[in-house]
Design an enzyme around this catalytic site. Structure first.
Site, PDB file in Angstrom:
ATOM      1  N   ASP A   1       0.871  -1.150   0.000  1.00 24.73           N
ATOM      2  CA  ASP A   1       0.000   0.000   0.000  1.00 24.73           C
ATOM      3  C   ASP A   1       0.924   1.221   0.000  1.00 24.73           C
ATOM      4  O   ASP A   1       2.052   1.134   0.453  1.00 24.73           O
ATOM      5  CB  ASP A   1      -0.823  -0.087   1.291  1.00 24.73           C
ATOM      6  CG  ASP A   1      -1.690   1.098   1.513  1.00 24.73           C
ATOM      7  OD1 ASP A   1      -2.262   1.581   0.527  1.00 24.73           O
ATOM      8  OD2 ASP A   1      -1.810   1.534   2.668  1.00 24.73           O
TER       9      ASP A   1
ATOM     10  N   ASP B   1      -1.205  -1.023   6.240  1.00 23.01           N
ATOM     11  CA  ASP B   1      -1.231  -0.484   7.593  1.00 23.01           C
ATOM     12  C   ASP B   1      -2.587  -0.749   8.229  1.00 23.01           C
ATOM     13  O   ASP B   1      -2.854  -0.344   9.330  1.00 23.01           O
ATOM     14  CB  ASP B   1      -0.919   1.004   7.587  1.00 23.01           C
ATOM     15  CG  ASP B   1      -1.893   1.777   6.721  1.00 23.01           C
ATOM     16  OD1 ASP B   1      -2.885   1.177   6.277  1.00 23.01           O
ATOM     17  OD2 ASP B   1      -1.664   2.966   6.503  1.00 23.01           O
TER      18      ASP B   1
HETATM   19  P1  ADP Z   1      -3.955   4.422  -0.345  1.00 26.70           P
HETATM   20  O1  ADP Z   1      -4.168   3.260  -1.244  1.00 26.70           O
HETATM   21  O2  ADP Z   1      -2.852   5.300  -0.827  1.00 26.70           O
HETATM   22  O3  ADP Z   1      -3.826   4.040   1.085  1.00 26.70           O
HETATM   23  P2  ADP Z   1      -6.747   5.070   0.088  1.00 26.70           P
HETATM   24  O4  ADP Z   1      -7.297   3.849  -0.579  1.00 26.70           O
HETATM   25  O5  ADP Z   1      -6.772   5.126   1.550  1.00 26.70           O
HETATM   26  O6  ADP Z   1      -5.256   5.342  -0.454  1.00 26.70           O
HETATM   27  O7  ADP Z   1      -7.500   6.336  -0.484  1.00 26.70           O
HETATM   28  C1  ADP Z   1      -7.559   6.584  -1.892  1.00 26.70           C
HETATM   29  C2  ADP Z   1      -8.038   7.978  -2.201  1.00 26.70           C
HETATM   30  O8  ADP Z   1      -9.347   8.175  -1.710  1.00 26.70           O
HETATM   31  C3  ADP Z   1      -7.218   9.083  -1.566  1.00 26.70           C
HETATM   32  O9  ADP Z   1      -6.107   9.421  -2.364  1.00 26.70           O
HETATM   33  C4  ADP Z   1      -8.237  10.209  -1.491  1.00 26.70           C
HETATM   34  O10 ADP Z   1      -8.336  10.861  -2.729  1.00 26.70           O
HETATM   35  C5  ADP Z   1      -9.524   9.503  -1.221  1.00 26.70           C
HETATM   36  N1  ADP Z   1      -9.841   9.447   0.212  1.00 26.70           N
HETATM   37  C6  ADP Z   1      -9.869   8.343   0.984  1.00 26.70           C
HETATM   38  N2  ADP Z   1     -10.224   8.650   2.247  1.00 26.70           N
HETATM   39  C7  ADP Z   1     -10.409   9.993   2.283  1.00 26.70           C
HETATM   40  C8  ADP Z   1     -10.773  10.935   3.315  1.00 26.70           C
HETATM   41  N3  ADP Z   1     -10.991  10.550   4.572  1.00 26.70           N
HETATM   42  N4  ADP Z   1     -10.858  12.222   2.990  1.00 26.70           N
HETATM   43  C9  ADP Z   1     -10.621  12.637   1.722  1.00 26.70           C
HETATM   44  N5  ADP Z   1     -10.276  11.801   0.741  1.00 26.70           N
HETATM   45  C10 ADP Z   1     -10.176  10.505   0.984  1.00 26.70           C
HETATM   46 MG    MG Z   2      -4.299   3.016   2.843  1.00 22.08          MG
END
Ligand code: ADP
Ligand code: MG
Length: 752
Positions: A438, A635
């Protein structure tokens, strides 16, 4: 530390993995009386025959881990079943009591060995001149009889008892082989002696075999105890006394008497007695014994302290938050204990072989006997060769090969902050060839900061950030935390929200002023019909920013740019993983451009961007279907589905919060280097297991035909047999030298 915040809700999504453990009662039983792996297999078989019982018996740790349905059987029934099979079972005692028992039986073994050696020495000594052709030096037969008989029936009584137990339980074990082999040699020699003849006798063979087998057991037990020191070392971390405030004064009290909520004091140089929260004072604490990370951690009021860690120079007043079995240290000990008692898949073959080994060997010995008689050899020669077959074929080394290596490997891991859930995970981790990671929190620090606040035409920064922070109030995502703290530091007022909802991997939404408000990725906004100028977002992403947009009442309010630092150790860790032959793939919910920028810096070539949590899981399943062995590092925040479908899941950055016990491998340190370490440890352990299995097999496979062909003296067979188990256990002990590779970014001295 970043992970403290992130781990707040990690146990919730990860508990989705719980279906791997069906709800049932579980118990650990200490088993005694096992002499070889065939015994363990036997006990396992009788226990598993009970309704709704799943048992794993570990010969090396002398433990049975049993899951059972309480309405079908109870503890007494389980213990009785083990007894009926000819062994003793009881609930594990306090470790101190058990240490005493083990020490007492070690003393008895040593005394028996010395007695046996004293009687056997003259019998073996007389063989030397005979080997040189001086037959006059032989002891008279009656004297040989007098020396060999006590060894056979007094010291050797344990083999008869063991055989009796095993045979009564309906199976044969190594005791049967020893008892049968030595009895045959003794009986034949006694018959010759009683006839008063001057014929050759073989008392030295029976006595020497018993003495040597005892010596082997002695050395093996000693080495086995050393292999299991990891847990004892962890238990020792907890001090027995602590300074506690009671009735307004500071008193010294036993740690066991501390209750939750009590105030205790940690002086300079003290070990932390229970988990707590600092209420007063400042100090730095060495947490390396729990995390494997030897950097001192600064503690201030509000910080958490953990049992077993070492306070440096300051004085801390703390409130006890968890005591006894609830502490992080206790959780780690439980985890290591469970892992050491579990069985690696690679062991199944060894188990299957040792369960049929004894009958096969008995048949081979008989065949040897008849073969030599048929070929016209004298009775004595046929007998001696059959005895050599019985003795050389003991499958003891086979039973120790896997569990001792697993025991040392998991113990070593615990010291380096690598907690492995079970032996299967340890075995699998070394076979991984595709590793999904991730981005946020794994490759990066996981603490993004707000870098750009770009309101749309006519809006203000205050309105944009205030509304965004209000929406993020219910979110534990790192993005949410960053936005909240940015608003806080600018002291913006937050509007009230209603009906909060978080959409994993996309964004958050709620009602503000009775109008829907959305905050999230560009995709999220357009999914909800917000048509916005994407130009701003693209510019942000070209600069490696994560861009989230805010819409209110269907109208775009503005964009917020965030940047998350790559961990300093990431590029080196990726290079190391690549060098280990593992393909690393970044799976992220972020946009293509942001992902590419991070991947370039990290040195990752395979990128999958804009992935929803379910997409990540699907990608992993696809790789597995292609025959890859897939690991997933996450994580925990919204990575649960992907972690659940991977062959091996790694929870990274647990720090001292080991609530995440459902991951296959829990890494206490928060960087990818720890993943490389875990895989490295797994490979080292697997290599040991393979060496050991080869050792054990090779020796039986080579020894049996030699013995059958009359080329192996029974005394030599006895010595070789004893040495084989000792060498297998000693080889496993070499794993104690394994150390995690030092990483450049966080220099670490050896942890123990
Ligand atoms: P990663 O795979 O990098 O951990 P996530 O799957 O957690 O990313 O989130 C992907 C995308 O969704 C973020 O880049 C953001 O654009 C959006 N996102 C997720 N959670 C939130 C939040 N709490 N507030 C704003 N945007 C969010
Ligand atoms: Mg994540």
């Amino acid at each position: 530390m970043g992970y403290m915040l992130r781990t707040m809700d990690t146990s919730a999504p990860l508990s989705g993995l719980a279906h791997r453990h069906p709800e049932a009662s579980a118990v650990e039983l200490a088993i005694s009386g096992m002499t070889c792996a065939a015994c363990a297999t036997r006990i396992e078989k009788v226990l598993n025959r009970l309704p709704e019982v799943r048992a794993v018996v570990n010969f090396a740790t002398e433990r049975a881990s049993i899951e059972y349905a309480p309405d079908a059987v109870d503890l007494d029934k389980l213990i009785e079943t083990v007894r009926k099979a000819g062994y003793e079972a009881h609930e594990p005692l306090q470790s101190q009591k058990e240490d005493e028992l083990a020490a007492a039986s070690a003393r008895t073994d040593l005394r028996h060995f010395i007695i046996a050696a004293v009687f056997t020495a003259p019998l073996v000594a007389q063989m030397l001149p005979m080997a040189l052709g001086m037959h006059d030096w032989m002891l008279p037969n009656w004297l040989q009889f007098a020396l060999a008989t006590p060894v056979q029936f007094w010291i050797g009584a344990r083999f008869y008892a063991g055989s009796w137990h095993a045979l009564r339980g309906g199976a044969a074990n190594m005791d049967v082989l020893i008892a049968l082999g030595t009895s045959a040699a003794w009986a034949y020699s006694t018959a010759v002696t009683l006839q008063g003849g001057e014929g050759h006798v073989y008392f030295e063979a029976s006595a020497a075999i018993i003495t040597l087998v005892l010596m082997g057991k002695l050395l093996e037990n000693r080495a086995r105890r050393r292999a299991s020191t990891a847990i004892r070392e962890l238990i020792k971390l907890q001090p027995s006394l602590a300074q506690v405030e009671r009735d307004g004064t500071l008193v010294q009290a036993p740690v066991a008497s501390i209750r939750r909520g009590e105030i205790f004091v940690i002086r300079a140089g003290d070990s932390v007695p229970v988990d707590g929260e600092v209420v007063e004072g400042e100090s730095s604490v060495d947490e390396s014994m729990l995390t494997g990370e030897s950097r001192a951690v600064e503690k201030q009021p509000g910080a958490r302290v953990f049992t077993g860690t070492m306070n440096a120079d300051g004085r801390l007043r703390c409130r006890a938050t968890s005591v006894g079995s609830q502490t992080a240290l206790a959780a780690i000990i439980r985890l290591v204990e469970q892992a050491q008692g579990s069985k690696a898949p690679i062991q199944r073959l060894a188990d299957r072989i040792s369960s049929i080994f004894v009958p096969v060997v008995l048949a081979l010995a008989l065949a040897t006997w008849f073969g030599w008689m048929w070929a016209g050899a004298p009775l004595a020669d046929a007998l001696v060769n059959a005895v050599a077959v019985l003795v050389i074929a003991c499958p003891c080394a086979l039973g120790l090969a896997t569990p001792t290596a697993i025991m040392v490997g998991t113990g070593r891991g615990a010291h380096a902050g690598v907690l492995v859930r079970n032996a299967a995970a340890l075995e699998l981790a070394g076979r991984i060839d595709w590793l999904a990671v991730d981005k946020t929190g794994t490759l990066t620090e996981g603490r993004p900061t707000v870098t750009d606040i770009l309101p749309a035409e006519g809006g203000t920064e205050a309105a944009l950030l205030g509304m965004a922070a209000a929406l993020e109030q219910g979110s534990s995502h790192p993005i949410g935390l960053a936005i909240r703290s940015a608003a806080q530091s600018r002291a913006f007022a937050l509007p009230t929200i209603e009906g909060f909802r978080s959409d994993a991997g996309r964004g958050v939404q709620a009602m503000i002023d009775s109008k829907p408000a959305l905050l999230g990725s560009a995709t999220y906004l357009s999914e909800h019909g917000v048509t916005a100028d994407m130009h701003v977002a693209q510019t942000l992403e070209q600069n490696a920013r994560t861009a989230v947009g805010l819409a209110h009442g269907g109208r775009l309010i503005g964009w917020i740019g965030l940047s998350d630092q790559l961990r300093a150790s990431t590029p080196a860790a990726i290079a190391r993983l690549h060098a280990m032959g593992i393909e690393v793939a970044m799976l992220t919910g972020d946009s293509e451009q942001t992902a590419q920028e991070a991947a370039r810096k990290a040195g990752i070539k395979v990128i999958r961007s804009r992935m929803m949590p379910a997409d990540k899981a699907r990608e992993i399943e696809r790789q597995r279907a292609n025959g890859r062995k897939v690991g997933m590092v996450g994580d925990g925040v919204n990575d649960a589905p992907a972690l659940a479908v991977a062959d091996v899941s790694f929870a990274i950055g647990a720090g001292t919060d080991v609530a995440i016990q459902t991951a296959d491998v829990t890494l206490m340190r928060s960087d990818l280097v720890a993943v490389a370490d875990a895989i490295d440890l797994s490979r080292a352990t697997l290599a040991k297991v393979r060496q050991n299995l080869f050792f054990a097999f090779f020796y039986n496979v080579l020894g049996i035909p030699l013995a059958a062909l009359g080329m192996l003296n029974p005394v030599v067979a006895g010595a070789a047999m004893a040495m084989s188990s000792v060498s297998v256990v000693s080889n496993s002990l070499l794993l104690r030298r394994w150390r995690p590779q030092p990483s450049q970014s966080s220099p670490r001295s050896s942890t123990h």
